[in-house]
Structures are given as structure tokens and as C-alpha cells.
Scaffold this motif. Structure first.
Motif, mmCIF file in Angstrom:
data_model
loop_
_atom_site.group_PDB
_atom_site.id
_atom_site.type_symbol
_atom_site.label_atom_id
_atom_site.label_comp_id
_atom_site.label_asym_id
_atom_site.label_seq_id
_atom_site.Cartn_x
_atom_site.Cartn_y
_atom_site.Cartn_z
ATOM 1 N N LEU A 177 16.459 20.463 7.751
ATOM 2 C CA LEU A 177 15.317 21.051 7.051
ATOM 3 C C LEU A 177 14.120 20.102 7.046
ATOM 4 N N ILE A 178 14.364 18.822 6.844
ATOM 5 C CA ILE A 178 13.274 17.855 6.843
ATOM 6 C C ILE A 178 12.602 17.804 8.213
ATOM 7 N N GLU A 179 13.412 17.752 9.264
ATOM 8 C CA GLU A 179 12.844 17.660 10.612
ATOM 9 C C GLU A 179 12.086 18.925 10.993
ATOM 10 N N ARG A 180 12.551 20.087 10.537
ATOM 11 C CA ARG A 180 11.831 21.328 10.815
ATOM 12 C C ARG A 180 10.504 21.367 10.075
ATOM 13 N N ALA A 181 10.450 20.749 8.891
ATOM 14 C CA ALA A 181 9.235 20.801 8.082
ATOM 15 C C ALA A 181 8.176 19.812 8.547
ATOM 16 N N LYS A 182 8.583 18.669 9.035
ATOM 17 C CA LYS A 182 7.636 17.579 9.318
ATOM 18 C C LYS A 182 6.452 17.993 10.188
ATOM 19 N N PHE A 280 15.051 27.862 -7.378
ATOM 20 C CA PHE A 280 16.218 27.137 -6.877
ATOM 21 C C PHE A 280 15.705 25.967 -6.042
ATOM 22 N N LEU A 281 16.021 24.746 -6.455
ATOM 23 C CA LEU A 281 15.580 23.537 -5.776
ATOM 24 C C LEU A 281 16.779 22.762 -5.248
ATOM 25 N N ILE A 282 16.639 22.202 -4.053
ATOM 26 C CA ILE A 282 17.693 21.381 -3.468
ATOM 27 C C ILE A 282 17.079 20.059 -3.017
ATOM 28 N N TYR A 283 17.649 18.961 -3.478
ATOM 29 C CA TYR A 283 17.204 17.640 -3.050
ATOM 30 C C TYR A 283 17.718 17.372 -1.640
ATOM 31 N N LEU A 284 16.823 16.932 -0.757
ATOM 32 C CA LEU A 284 17.168 16.776 0.654
ATOM 33 C C LEU A 284 17.361 15.330 1.089
ATOM 34 N N LYS A 306 21.361 13.730 -2.518
ATOM 35 C CA LYS A 306 21.139 14.472 -1.281
ATOM 36 C C LYS A 306 22.066 15.681 -1.222
ATOM 37 N N GLY A 307 21.484 16.878 -1.126
ATOM 38 C CA GLY A 307 22.258 18.113 -1.056
ATOM 39 C C GLY A 307 22.522 18.762 -2.395
ATOM 40 N N ASP A 308 22.166 18.112 -3.515
ATOM 41 C CA ASP A 308 22.410 18.681 -4.842
ATOM 42 C C ASP A 308 21.319 19.697 -5.196
ATOM 43 N N ALA A 309 21.707 20.669 -6.010
ATOM 44 C CA ALA A 309 20.804 21.786 -6.309
ATOM 45 C C ALA A 309 20.665 22.006 -7.805
ATOM 46 N N ILE A 310 19.515 22.539 -8.194
ATOM 47 C CA ILE A 310 19.274 22.966 -9.569
ATOM 48 C C ILE A 310 18.689 24.369 -9.554
ATOM 49 N N LEU A 311 19.189 25.204 -10.444
ATOM 50 C CA LEU A 311 18.689 26.570 -10.646
ATOM 51 C C LEU A 311 18.186 26.686 -12.065
ATOM 52 N N ALA A 331 6.275 11.881 -9.758
ATOM 53 C CA ALA A 331 5.964 11.142 -8.540
ATOM 54 C C ALA A 331 7.016 10.073 -8.246
ATOM 55 N N PRO A 332 7.326 9.853 -6.970
ATOM 56 C CA PRO A 332 8.184 8.717 -6.610
ATOM 57 C C PRO A 332 7.448 7.398 -6.873
ATOM 58 N N THR A 333 8.198 6.389 -7.300
ATOM 59 C CA THR A 333 7.641 5.049 -7.431
ATOM 60 C C THR A 333 7.969 4.198 -6.205
ATOM 61 N N ARG A 334 8.912 4.677 -5.397
ATOM 62 C CA ARG A 334 9.258 4.052 -4.113
ATOM 63 C C ARG A 334 9.783 5.126 -3.188
ATOM 64 N N GLY A 335 9.445 5.016 -1.907
ATOM 65 C CA GLY A 335 9.976 5.954 -0.935
ATOM 66 C C GLY A 335 9.268 7.296 -0.964
ATOM 67 N N GLU A 336 9.950 8.309 -0.468
ATOM 68 C CA GLU A 336 9.407 9.659 -0.429
ATOM 69 C C GLU A 336 10.514 10.659 -0.739
ATOM 70 N N LYS A 337 10.140 11.721 -1.431
ATOM 71 C CA LYS A 337 11.103 12.745 -1.846
ATOM 72 C C LYS A 337 10.881 14.011 -1.029
ATOM 73 N N TRP A 338 11.993 14.605 -0.567
ATOM 74 C CA TRP A 338 11.967 15.892 0.118
ATOM 75 C C TRP A 338 12.809 16.891 -0.677
ATOM 76 N N LEU A 339 12.281 18.086 -0.855
ATOM 77 C CA LEU A 339 12.966 19.150 -1.595
ATOM 78 C C LEU A 339 12.907 20.456 -0.809
ATOM 79 N N PHE A 340 13.961 21.253 -0.948
ATOM 80 C CA PHE A 340 13.922 22.655 -0.523
ATOM 81 C C PHE A 340 13.654 23.488 -1.771
ATOM 82 N N SER A 341 12.743 24.432 -1.677
ATOM 83 C CA SER A 341 12.374 25.262 -2.825
ATOM 84 C C SER A 341 12.450 26.736 -2.467
ATOM 85 N N GLN A 342 13.130 27.482 -3.343
ATOM 86 C CA GLN A 342 13.223 28.925 -3.151
ATOM 87 C C GLN A 342 12.853 29.634 -4.442
#
Length: 349
Positions: A177-182, A280-284, A306-311, A331-342
Motif C-alpha cells: 500500500l505504501i509503495e502504491r501510494a508514493k 477504519f484506520l490501519i497503521y502501515l 504495523k498492520g494494526d487497525a482501529i475502528l 504529528a510524528p516527532t521522528r520518522g514518518e507515519k503511513w496510514l490506510f484510511s477507509q
């Protein structure tokens, strides 16, 4: 005479290849209606690439023409177009334009891979969890029932309703999903409460992209099917899936995901498409610090692995907007965050 002028002259004289080239050029420039006219002319030749390009234009560019778009994609697939076969498979998986049929969807994926469509080949390897390039064996090795198996959700709050699930997606699917979005990520928008549609606003400075019907693949279709099972909500109510990206310092300020019916633009949108009842959010990924989803009324933050979800449900049990769902993407304080959102709608009665 420059190249563009040569192509335009040849297209006007009826050369199908030039008509296709001109249509694709206009599409790239954002001249969608003009592109549609030339792609339609090129499609008369029966060229699968022209039929595919026309079908995509009809399906995703205004004014939409779903019936004609599906017809063009099917014609292109029947003519052997690898991309069209891939799109037809996604439509069969979603039940969009074609009746839902998972075996047909995976057969289309196999055929598209056999005809050399790179995305189909990569999807087969991902879904079969094997590095082979023997496409038939990969297709036969896919366990569709396992991919569609329901994932139990664990309720963590009752008022408002919030549930979580560990490892809802595999690491490989998260990376996919990350690579498709970039390649297509851009500044995220918020809903324009005055005029409708989206707008850039200082309350949200992260990036996002969505996937329309022509961009959907079987991976996305499977995710949506699993979300439908987890939520009990029909996939027909799902908006385009999104992938969200947050760099250090980027955030989405406190907001609601429901649409306020007291505001005219929101009320019109609800009447047309239904209320946005659930998120529905999924941490990527894992490579960041902080960046939780913060629920202010609950004084609670969620930080999935990574892969965990919240509804969470944006409305209460009676279907009214639930203001206890006020939340923020920190906001992240280090790195970058990717999420799937539905986001999921429920049509109005």
C-alpha cells in the motif's frame, strides 16, 4: 512541423494510433473531455489500449459514464488488453460494474499477469506469498478463504464505540500500500463546508492519496471485504480508500469525521451519499515516534503497530453524529507515519 502538430494532423485524418496518442496527451494535460473525444475515435479501431484509456476516462473523469466505461473495459479485456483484464478483475472483486465473483477476479489477475501486466504479476506474488514467476501455480496457490477470513475486533470504548485489531494486515500488504501510494501522494484536503468538495486548509498539513475504481487492485478489494466483515457495513457504502502520510511536524488538527447535517453543503452530501458513520484506520509502518490518533473527549490515544487497525463509529446507536468522537492525527516527532484510511457511509433512508 513539430511532433505534436504532426500527431494532431494525423489524428484529424483518421489515424487511430495518432488519435490514441493525442487523447493520452490531452488526458495528461487535464483536458479530460477533449481527451475523451479522441480516445473514443481511437477506440473504434478495436485497439485494446485505446479502449482501456477510454474506459478509464469514462469511469473516473467528469462527466462520469459508468455503463459506457465498464463496456469499454470489458471490450478491451476481450481484445486481450492486459491492463483492462486487471481492471475487470478488480471490478469483479468489488462487485462494481460486474457481479461480485472472487474466482473470476483471481482468474483475471492470472490472465493479466500472463499477458505481462507488471502490477498483476506483483499482486500474484504478494497474495500467494511466493517469489515465483509461474503465474498459473501462483494463482492456484492462493487461499481466497484465508485472505477473506474475518478478523476479530476488540472493543476498547463503548461510548463512543471504538474497537481495535492487531495484525489486521500482513507486513507485505502494508508495504504494498505504501509503495502504491508514493507516486501519487499530495497535500491532503478537508471537506469544504461552504461549497462542498475538498479544499486545502491549515488545520491539515499532511499528505494523502485515494484510489479510484480504475486504480483499485485485488489487494485493496480484499482489504475492503475484510473491513466490511469487521464492521458489518456494506462495502457499497465505502468511499475511495486512502493512504495517508505524516512527516515530522505534520498533523490533522482535532476534527470530526461525520458530516454535520446542520450545514447546507454537508446536508446535501448526506442526502446524496449517506452519512459517514464509521472510520477504519490501519497503521502501515512502525518507523516513527509519537503520531498517535488522539481522542480528546476520551483522554485516550491509540498508536498501532504495523498492520494494526482501529475502528471508531462517528455516530451513536441512533445514527446521530457523536461529538465524543472528536479526534486528531498527531504529528510524528521522528520518522514518518503511513496510514490506510477507509471512511464508510450508510445511505439515507
Amino acid at each position: 512541423m513539430d511532433r505534436h502538430t504532426e500527431i494532431a494532423r494525423a489524428a484529424a485524418q483518421g489515424d487511430a494510433d495518432s488519435q490514441l496518442a493525442l487523447g493520452l496527451s490531452l488526458e495528461a494535460q487535464g483536458c479530460y473531455e477533449a481527451a475523451r473525444n479522441w480516445l473514443a475515435k481511437a477506440a473504434h479501431s478495436g485497439n485494446p489500449d485505446a479502449l482501456t484509456a477510454l474506459g478509464i476516462n469514462l469511469l473516473v473523469r467528469q462527466p462520469l459514464s459508468h455503463f459506457e466505461g465498464v463496456k469499454a473495459i470489458i471490450a478491451a479485456a476481450n481484445a486481450g488488453g492486459a491492463q483492462a483484464i486487471h481492471i475487470a478483475g478488480a471490478m469483479a472483486a468489488l462487485g462494481a460494474g460486474l457481479s461480485q465473483n472472487w474466482p473470476m477476479a483471481f482468474d483475471c489477475l492470472h490472465q493479466s499477469a500472463e499477458r505481462g501486466w507488471p502490477q498483476a504479476q506483483d499482486e500474484l506474488r504478494l497474495l500467494a506469498n511466493a517469489p515465483s514467476d509461474t503465474w498459473k501455480s501462483l494463482r492456484d496457490g492462493i487461499d481466497v478463504d484465508a485472505l477473506l477470513k474475518p478478523m476479530p475486533m476488540r472493543m476498547v470504548h463503548e461510548h463512543p464505540r471504538v474497537s481495535v485489531a492487531e495484525k489486521f494486515l500482513t507486513p507485505g500488504v502494508c508495504d504494498w500500500l505504501i509503495e502504491r501510494a508514493k507516486p501519487k501522494i499530495g497535500r491532503a484536503h478537508v471537506f469544504d463546508a461552504t461549497h462542498g468538495g475538498g479544499k486545502i486548509d491549515q488545520t491539515r498539513n499532511n499528505s494523502a492519496t485515494d484510489f479510484n475504481i480504475a486504480e483499485t487492485d485485488l489487494v485493496l478489494a480484499l482489504i475492503r471485504a475484510r473491513i466490511a466483515t469487521a464492521t458489518g457495513l456494506a462495502p457499497e457504502g465505502m468511499e475511495h480508500p486512502q493512504v495517508l502520510h505524516y512527516s515530522v511536524g505534520q498533523q490533522f488538527a482535532p476534527h470530526f469525521d461525520f458530516l454535520d447535517p446542520a450545514m447546507p453543503a454537508y446536508a446535501q452530501n448526506i442526502a446524496a451519499a449517506g452519512q459517514r458513520v464509521a472510520t477504519f484506520l490501519i497503521y502501515l509502518n512502525d518507523e516513527f515516534d509519537a503520531a498517535e490518533t488522539s481522542f480528546l473527549a476520551l483522554d485516550w490515544r491509540y498508536r498501532g503497530g504495523k498492520g494494526d487497525a482501529i475502528l471508531f463509529w462517528n455516530v451513536d446507536e441512533q445514527g446521530a453524529p457523536d461529538r465524543r468522537t472528536l479526534h486528531a492525527g498527531l504529528a510524528p516527532t521522528r520518522g514518518e507515519k503511513w496510514l490506510f484510511s477507509q471512511w464508510i457511509r450508510r445511505p439515507s433512508d
